[in-house]
Design an enzyme around this catalytic site. Structure first.
Site, PDB file in Angstrom:
ATOM      1  N   HIS A   9       0.506  -1.457   0.202  1.00  0.00           N
ATOM      2  CA  HIS A   9      -0.287  -0.262  -0.091  1.00  0.00           C
ATOM      3  C   HIS A   9       0.871   1.580   0.348  1.00  0.00           C
ATOM      4  CE1 HIS A   9       1.093   1.147   4.178  1.00  0.00           C
ATOM      5  NE2 HIS A   9       1.126   0.015   3.999  1.00  0.00           N
ATOM      6  N   GLU A  83      -2.588  -6.816   7.018  1.00  0.00           N
ATOM      7  CA  GLU A  83      -1.263  -6.852   8.057  1.00  0.00           C
ATOM      8  C   GLU A  83      -1.534  -7.423   8.942  1.00  0.00           C
ATOM      9  OE1 GLU A  83       1.531  -6.412   7.808  1.00  0.00           O
ATOM     10  OE2 GLU A  83       2.316  -4.588   8.011  1.00  0.00           O
TER      11      GLU A  83
END
Length: 194
Positions: A9, A83
């Site tokens: 990201h 994550e």
């Protein structure tokens, strides 16, 4: 066979401050949006058939920017590409984290181990690859998956037999890594940079 490009990201304010985000849902900053646009430009040289993203907002926004620029549909969410959960380590600056827990292998209270992150990400990629084979047989399909540094590190470590990433290697926001996925196989084709 499915070609999978993992995209980290774009930058957030916590990345900039070197603060552990984990499962904390932090949005992209302006640099992060530019990271996503640069990743889309790098991805534009290859045909892609689908895009997936972690459910965290920083990954979703990166994926949407890429999807619009490449003419792909709305990103599908993959919960297991989120994550690593850092438990009581979330929100700490990197230096504070390393001072308190010594290294990244240690799992603070409430945190996932790197092995757990690897296993759930491998399971998610298997599901993504099976779905792509159902859509594209007999040709190979190319899929983009927007995820996070900890997830990409665990998959690089797995696919390289522990040789990557090397100590000190930085996975930049917006970086790209291309893999080949098949049942029971994840092979690193090329680490790409933006």
């Amino acid at each position: 066979m499915t070609l999978i490009t993992l995209v980290r990201h774009g930058q957030t304010d916590w990345n900039l401050a070197r603060r552990i985000q984990g499962s904390t849902d932090i949005a992209l900053n302006e640099t992060g949006r530019a990271d996503a646009a640069a990743a889309a430009e790098a991805l534009g040289a290859t045909e892609h058939h689908a895009i997936y993203a972690s459910p965290l907002v920083r990954a979703q926004e990166t994926a949407r920017i890429i999807a619009v620029r490449l003419g792909l549909g709305e990103p599908e969410l993959s919960h297991d590409m989120r994550e690593r959960e850092f438990g009581e380590g979330e929100g700490l600056l990197v230096d504070e984290y390393l001072e308190r827990f010594e290294n990244w292998q240690v799992a603070p209270s409430g945190a996932e181990t790197l092995g757990v992150v690897r296993d759930r990400a491998l399971g998610a990629l298997d599901i993504i690859a099976r779905a792509s084979r159902g859509r594209s047989a007999p040709r190979a399909e190319s899929v983009i998956v927007v995820t996070h540094g900890g997830v990409i590190r665990s998959l690089l470590h797995h696919a390289s037999g522990g040789t990557l990433p090397r100590e000190g290697d930085i996975l930049r926001n917006g970086s790209l890594h291309r893999f080949e996925a098949a049942p029971g196989l994840l092979r690193l084709l090329e680490p790409l940079t933006v």
